[in-house]
Design a protein around this motif. Structure first.
Motif, mmCIF file in Angstrom:
data_model
loop_
_atom_site.group_PDB
_atom_site.id
_atom_site.type_symbol
_atom_site.label_atom_id
_atom_site.label_comp_id
_atom_site.label_asym_id
_atom_site.label_seq_id
_atom_site.Cartn_x
_atom_site.Cartn_y
_atom_site.Cartn_z
ATOM 1 N N MET A 1 0.850 -1.179 0.000
ATOM 2 C CA MET A 1 0.000 0.000 0.000
ATOM 3 C C MET A 1 0.894 1.239 0.000
ATOM 4 O O MET A 1 1.797 1.358 0.810
ATOM 5 N N ALA A 2 0.647 2.117 -0.920
ATOM 6 C CA ALA A 2 1.453 3.334 -1.039
ATOM 7 C C ALA A 2 1.373 4.161 0.235
ATOM 8 O O ALA A 2 0.375 4.133 0.962
ATOM 9 N N ARG A 3 2.420 4.890 0.490
ATOM 10 C CA ARG A 3 2.509 5.711 1.697
ATOM 11 C C ARG A 3 1.835 7.069 1.556
ATOM 12 O O ARG A 3 1.696 7.790 2.541
ATOM 13 N N VAL A 4 1.459 7.411 0.340
ATOM 14 C CA VAL A 4 0.713 8.644 0.081
ATOM 15 C C VAL A 4 -0.479 8.260 -0.785
ATOM 16 O O VAL A 4 -0.450 7.240 -1.477
ATOM 17 N N PRO A 5 -1.531 9.069 -0.772
ATOM 18 C CA PRO A 5 -2.698 8.702 -1.588
ATOM 19 C C PRO A 5 -2.421 8.858 -3.081
ATOM 20 O O PRO A 5 -1.634 9.703 -3.500
ATOM 21 N N TYR A 6 -3.076 7.993 -3.852
ATOM 22 C CA TYR A 6 -3.082 8.135 -5.297
ATOM 23 C C TYR A 6 -4.195 9.132 -5.615
ATOM 24 O O TYR A 6 -5.360 8.861 -5.344
ATOM 25 N N LEU A 7 -3.816 10.277 -6.149
ATOM 26 C CA LEU A 7 -4.788 11.329 -6.431
ATOM 27 C C LEU A 7 -5.240 11.232 -7.882
ATOM 28 O O LEU A 7 -4.437 11.365 -8.801
ATOM 29 N N ARG A 8 -6.495 11.001 -8.061
ATOM 30 C CA ARG A 8 -7.076 10.884 -9.394
ATOM 31 C C ARG A 8 -7.661 12.228 -9.820
ATOM 32 O O ARG A 8 -7.759 13.158 -9.031
ATOM 33 N N ARG A 9 -8.025 12.314 -11.057
ATOM 34 C CA ARG A 9 -8.574 13.554 -11.610
ATOM 35 C C ARG A 9 -9.689 14.107 -10.717
ATOM 36 O O ARG A 9 -9.730 15.296 -10.438
ATOM 37 N N GLU A 10 -10.568 13.243 -10.266
ATOM 38 C CA GLU A 10 -11.695 13.717 -9.456
ATOM 39 C C GLU A 10 -11.266 14.249 -8.085
ATOM 40 O O GLU A 10 -12.026 14.959 -7.429
ATOM 41 N N ASP A 11 -10.021 13.924 -7.666
ATOM 42 C CA ASP A 11 -9.497 14.426 -6.397
ATOM 43 C C ASP A 11 -8.819 15.786 -6.545
ATOM 44 O O ASP A 11 -8.556 16.456 -5.553
ATOM 45 N N ALA A 12 -8.519 16.175 -7.781
ATOM 46 C CA ALA A 12 -7.737 17.394 -8.032
ATOM 47 C C ALA A 12 -8.625 18.630 -8.020
ATOM 48 O O ALA A 12 -9.788 18.577 -8.407
ATOM 49 N N VAL A 29 -2.865 5.176 -20.442
ATOM 50 C CA VAL A 29 -4.131 5.288 -19.730
ATOM 51 C C VAL A 29 -4.557 3.855 -19.413
ATOM 52 O O VAL A 29 -4.496 3.005 -20.298
ATOM 53 N N PRO A 30 -4.943 3.517 -18.216
ATOM 54 C CA PRO A 30 -5.117 4.413 -17.078
ATOM 55 C C PRO A 30 -3.771 4.922 -16.548
ATOM 56 O O PRO A 30 -2.739 4.301 -16.762
ATOM 57 N N THR A 31 -3.850 6.036 -15.866
ATOM 58 C CA THR A 31 -2.651 6.689 -15.345
ATOM 59 C C THR A 31 -1.951 5.782 -14.335
ATOM 60 O O THR A 31 -2.586 5.213 -13.447
ATOM 61 N N ALA A 32 -0.643 5.653 -14.486
ATOM 62 C CA ALA A 32 0.163 4.794 -13.618
ATOM 63 C C ALA A 32 0.194 5.322 -12.186
ATOM 64 O O ALA A 32 0.142 6.535 -11.944
ATOM 65 N N ASN A 33 0.315 4.392 -11.262
ATOM 66 C CA ASN A 33 0.322 4.739 -9.839
ATOM 67 C C ASN A 33 1.417 5.734 -9.475
ATOM 68 O O ASN A 33 1.212 6.580 -8.611
ATOM 69 N N ILE A 34 2.591 5.636 -10.095
ATOM 70 C CA ILE A 34 3.665 6.573 -9.767
ATOM 71 C C ILE A 34 3.210 8.010 -10.004
ATOM 72 O O ILE A 34 3.445 8.892 -9.181
ATOM 73 N N PHE A 35 2.519 8.255 -11.089
ATOM 74 C CA PHE A 35 2.066 9.609 -11.396
ATOM 75 C C PHE A 35 0.928 10.035 -10.480
ATOM 76 O O PHE A 35 0.856 11.197 -10.079
ATOM 77 N N LEU A 36 0.059 9.102 -10.137
ATOM 78 C CA LEU A 36 -1.039 9.427 -9.220
ATOM 79 C C LEU A 36 -0.495 9.771 -7.834
ATOM 80 O O LEU A 36 -1.040 10.648 -7.155
ATOM 81 N N ALA A 37 0.573 9.117 -7.427
ATOM 82 C CA ALA A 37 1.196 9.442 -6.137
ATOM 83 C C ALA A 37 1.882 10.809 -6.197
ATOM 84 O O ALA A 37 1.750 11.628 -5.280
ATOM 85 N N LEU A 38 2.589 11.062 -7.281
ATOM 86 C CA LEU A 38 3.301 12.333 -7.414
ATOM 87 C C LEU A 38 2.353 13.503 -7.639
ATOM 88 O O LEU A 38 2.750 14.661 -7.467
ATOM 89 N N ALA A 39 1.114 13.224 -7.976
ATOM 90 C CA ALA A 39 0.128 14.299 -8.168
ATOM 91 C C ALA A 39 -0.105 15.086 -6.879
ATOM 92 O O ALA A 39 -0.612 16.207 -6.923
ATOM 93 N N GLY A 40 0.302 14.535 -5.750
ATOM 94 C CA GLY A 40 0.232 15.266 -4.484
ATOM 95 C C GLY A 40 1.174 16.457 -4.446
ATOM 96 O O GLY A 40 1.048 17.324 -3.587
#
Length: 183
Positions: A1-12, A29-40
């Motif tokens: 489980m990632a240590r930070v949330p995966y932020l999706r478009r609907e979270d932004a 697509v779908p967006t990779a987890n690394i990018f969803l984590a770094l979206a924070g």
């Protein structure tokens, strides 16, 4: 489980929605987890994407770049890096047999002298940081100075990537098999 949330478009928030447009246009697509984590950290993710894109637009052969990246992934046992870059390697001209042999490239006859020199450089830089003059010269005998700088940037960049993935404990997506599951 990632240590930070995966932020999706609907979270932004609205200001960061264009970043998701960019991710979808430039990446899988779908967006990779690394990018969803770094979206924070959206500003850093934007810079991260720009830098990664510059490496892909380099003069260095995509095949050699992918061999270096896959070597970094194998040396660090980063299932995420290896799993994601196997498809890039195939697109760059690697065979399935070569992909399977990256972890033991020294004893494989599937790689030529240039490929092995690049992989040795990636291995040594990953394990020791400083590379020997012999290892450097072996790769430089096949590449221009510009390509050696681009190769160095790629090796260092993907070393930072595997460390980010490890620090954040990024999960490998379900649609990617773990390349180290049986080892």
């Amino acid at each position: 489980m990632a240590r930070v949330p995966y932020l999706r478009r609907e979270d932004a928030d609205e200001a960061n929605k264009p970043l998701y447009d960019r991710l979808e246009a430039e990446r899988k697509v779908p967006t990779a987890n690394i990018f969803l984590a770094l979206a924070g950290a959206p500003e850093q993710l934007d810079g991260f994407l720009t830098y990664a894109n510059s490496l892909r637009a380099a003069d260095l052969s995509p095949k050699l770049r992918e061999l270096a990246i896959l070597t970094v992934g194998h040396v660090t046992r980063s299932a995420y890096e290896v799993a994601h870059h196997q498809s890039h390697g195939l697109k760059a001209g690697l065979t399935e047999e070569q992909l399977a042999a990256v972890g033991d490239f020294e004893s494989s006859d599937l790689f030529d002298a240039t490929e092995k020199a690049v992989m040795r450089l990636a291995l040594e830089s990953t394990l020791k940081v400083d590379v020997s003059e012999q290892t450097w010269r072996a790769a430089a005998a096949h590449l221009s100075d510009r390509q050696m700088v681009e190769l160095s940037l790629s090796i260092a960049w993907y070393n930072s990537g595997v460390r980010i993935m490890g620090l954040l404990d990024i999960d490998l997506e379900d649609n990617y098999p773990n390349p180290f599951a049986n080892s």
